[in-house]
Design a protein around this motif. Structure first.
Motif, short mmCIF file in Angstrom:
data_model
loop_
_atom_site.label_atom_id
_atom_site.label_comp_id
_atom_site.label_asym_id
_atom_site.label_seq_id
_atom_site.Cartn_x
_atom_site.Cartn_y
_atom_site.Cartn_z
N LEU A 3 0.84 -1.18 0.00
CA LEU A 3 0.00 0.00 0.00
C LEU A 3 0.88 1.24 0.00
CD1 LEU A 3 -2.63 -1.07 2.66
CD2 LEU A 3 -3.00 -0.84 0.21
N PRO A 4 0.43 2.32 -0.60
CA PRO A 4 1.20 3.57 -0.53
C PRO A 4 1.38 3.98 0.93
CG PRO A 4 -0.57 3.76 -2.13
CD PRO A 4 -0.77 2.46 -1.41
N PRO A 5 2.46 4.68 1.26
CA PRO A 5 2.74 5.00 2.66
C PRO A 5 1.70 5.89 3.34
CG PRO A 5 4.28 6.11 1.20
CD PRO A 5 3.47 5.18 0.36
N GLU A 6 0.95 6.68 2.56
CA GLU A 6 -0.03 7.58 3.18
C GLU A 6 -1.31 6.86 3.59
OE1 GLU A 6 -0.95 7.70 -1.21
OE2 GLU A 6 0.88 7.83 -0.05
N VAL A 7 -1.52 5.64 3.11
CA VAL A 7 -2.74 4.90 3.42
C VAL A 7 -2.75 4.51 4.89
CG1 VAL A 7 -4.08 2.82 2.92
CG2 VAL A 7 -2.94 4.04 1.07
N ASN A 8 -3.83 4.84 5.58
CA ASN A 8 -4.01 4.42 6.97
C ASN A 8 -5.49 4.30 7.27
OD1 ASN A 8 -5.00 6.97 8.20
ND2 ASN A 8 -2.98 7.73 7.64
N ARG A 9 -5.82 3.96 8.50
CA ARG A 9 -7.21 3.70 8.88
C ARG A 9 -8.02 4.97 9.12
NH1 ARG A 9 -8.33 1.19 13.53
NH2 ARG A 9 -6.62 2.24 14.55
N ILE A 10 -7.36 6.12 9.18
CA ILE A 10 -8.05 7.37 9.52
C ILE A 10 -8.22 8.22 8.26
CG2 ILE A 10 -8.03 9.43 10.95
CD1 ILE A 10 -6.05 7.93 12.80
N LEU A 11 -9.48 8.55 7.97
CA LEU A 11 -9.78 9.42 6.84
C LEU A 11 -10.19 10.79 7.34
CD1 LEU A 11 -11.95 7.03 4.62
CD2 LEU A 11 -9.49 7.46 4.49
N MET A 12 -9.75 11.81 6.64
CA MET A 12 -10.17 13.17 6.93
C MET A 12 -11.13 13.58 5.82
SD MET A 12 -7.79 16.40 7.75
CE MET A 12 -7.80 17.41 6.30
N VAL A 13 -12.32 14.01 6.22
CA VAL A 13 -13.36 14.36 5.24
C VAL A 13 -13.60 15.86 5.32
CG1 VAL A 13 -15.69 13.87 4.45
CG2 VAL A 13 -14.40 12.09 5.64
N ARG A 14 -13.57 16.51 4.17
CA ARG A 14 -13.81 17.95 4.09
C ARG A 14 -15.00 18.23 3.19
NH1 ARG A 14 -7.77 20.21 2.97
NH2 ARG A 14 -7.11 20.33 5.13
N ASN A 15 -15.47 19.46 3.25
CA ASN A 15 -16.57 19.95 2.42
C ASN A 15 -17.89 19.24 2.73
OD1 ASN A 15 -17.28 21.94 0.53
ND2 ASN A 15 -17.41 20.41 -1.10
N LEU A 16 -18.05 18.86 3.99
CA LEU A 16 -19.31 18.24 4.41
C LEU A 16 -20.39 19.31 4.57
CD1 LEU A 16 -18.07 15.85 7.22
CD2 LEU A 16 -19.30 15.16 5.18
N PRO A 17 -21.64 18.94 4.32
CA PRO A 17 -22.74 19.87 4.63
C PRO A 17 -22.73 20.12 6.15
CG PRO A 17 -23.52 18.00 3.33
CD PRO A 17 -22.12 17.70 3.71
N PHE A 18 -22.96 21.35 6.56
CA PHE A 18 -22.92 21.69 7.98
C PHE A 18 -23.99 20.95 8.78
CE2 PHE A 18 -20.84 26.13 7.39
CZ PHE A 18 -19.64 25.51 7.09
N ASP A 75 -17.12 20.59 15.26
CA ASP A 75 -18.23 21.30 15.91
C ASP A 75 -17.91 22.76 16.24
OD1 ASP A 75 -16.41 20.79 17.88
OD2 ASP A 75 -17.82 19.79 19.23
N THR A 76 -16.72 23.24 15.88
CA THR A 76 -16.41 24.65 16.10
C THR A 76 -16.48 25.38 14.76
OG1 THR A 76 -14.03 24.42 15.71
CG2 THR A 76 -14.81 24.02 17.97
N ASN A 77 -16.41 26.69 14.80
CA ASN A 77 -16.45 27.46 13.55
C ASN A 77 -15.32 27.08 12.60
OD1 ASN A 77 -18.74 28.85 14.26
ND2 ASN A 77 -17.63 30.58 15.12
N GLU A 78 -14.14 26.76 13.15
CA GLU A 78 -13.00 26.40 12.31
C GLU A 78 -13.11 25.00 11.74
OE1 GLU A 78 -12.25 27.41 15.68
OE2 GLU A 78 -12.24 29.49 15.04
N THR A 79 -13.83 24.11 12.43
CA THR A 79 -13.85 22.70 12.01
C THR A 79 -15.18 22.24 11.42
OG1 THR A 79 -14.46 21.95 14.23
CG2 THR A 79 -12.10 22.06 13.72
N LYS A 80 -16.17 23.11 11.37
CA LYS A 80 -17.45 22.71 10.76
C LYS A 80 -17.22 22.31 9.32
CE LYS A 80 -20.97 24.87 13.40
NZ LYS A 80 -22.28 24.48 13.59
N GLY A 81 -17.95 21.30 8.89
CA GLY A 81 -17.79 20.82 7.52
C GLY A 81 -16.67 19.82 7.35
#
Length: 119
Positions: A13-28, A52-58
């Protein structure tokens, strides 16, 4: 004791592959249940953390039990249209996140030094 039975194909597997995904651009207004329903299609989920904060919503972190489930979800859900928003799904890379924190801390230290020396 018998040797373990491993598949004949060997792959890496590529080295960046891991069990934790970061998801962006989610509907609030997305709920944890909706996230579990969508991401749970690809495997067992250990944890989902919604911003759940203004910086991390979505944004959210999705932690899978198995690395291959995370890889499949990342491949299939990146660009997925959820409530009119296209998801950005990436592997969480803590070393990159820590570098950004270090840069911000270093900039703050430099500002303090400039003020202390009248620059």
């Amino acid at each position: 004791m018998a040797a373990p039975n491993f598949p004949q194909k060997s792959f890496r597997l590529p080295p960046e592959v891991n069990r934790i995904l970061m998801v962006r651009n989610l509907p609030f207004k997305v709920s944890a249940e909706e996230m579990f329903e969508l991401f749970g299609q690809y495997g067992a989920i250990r944890q989902i953390r919604l911003g759940d904060t203004n910086e991390t919503k979505g944004t959210a972190f999705v932690v899978y039990e198995d690395i291959f489930d995370a890889k499949t979800a990342c491949e299939r859900l990146s660009g997925y249209n959820m409530m009119g928003r296209y998801l950005i799904v990436l592997y969480y890379q803590p070393h990159k996140h820590n570098k950004k924190v270090d840069v911000a801390r270093r900039e703050q230290e430099l500002r303090a030094l400039k003020e202390a020396h009248g620059l």
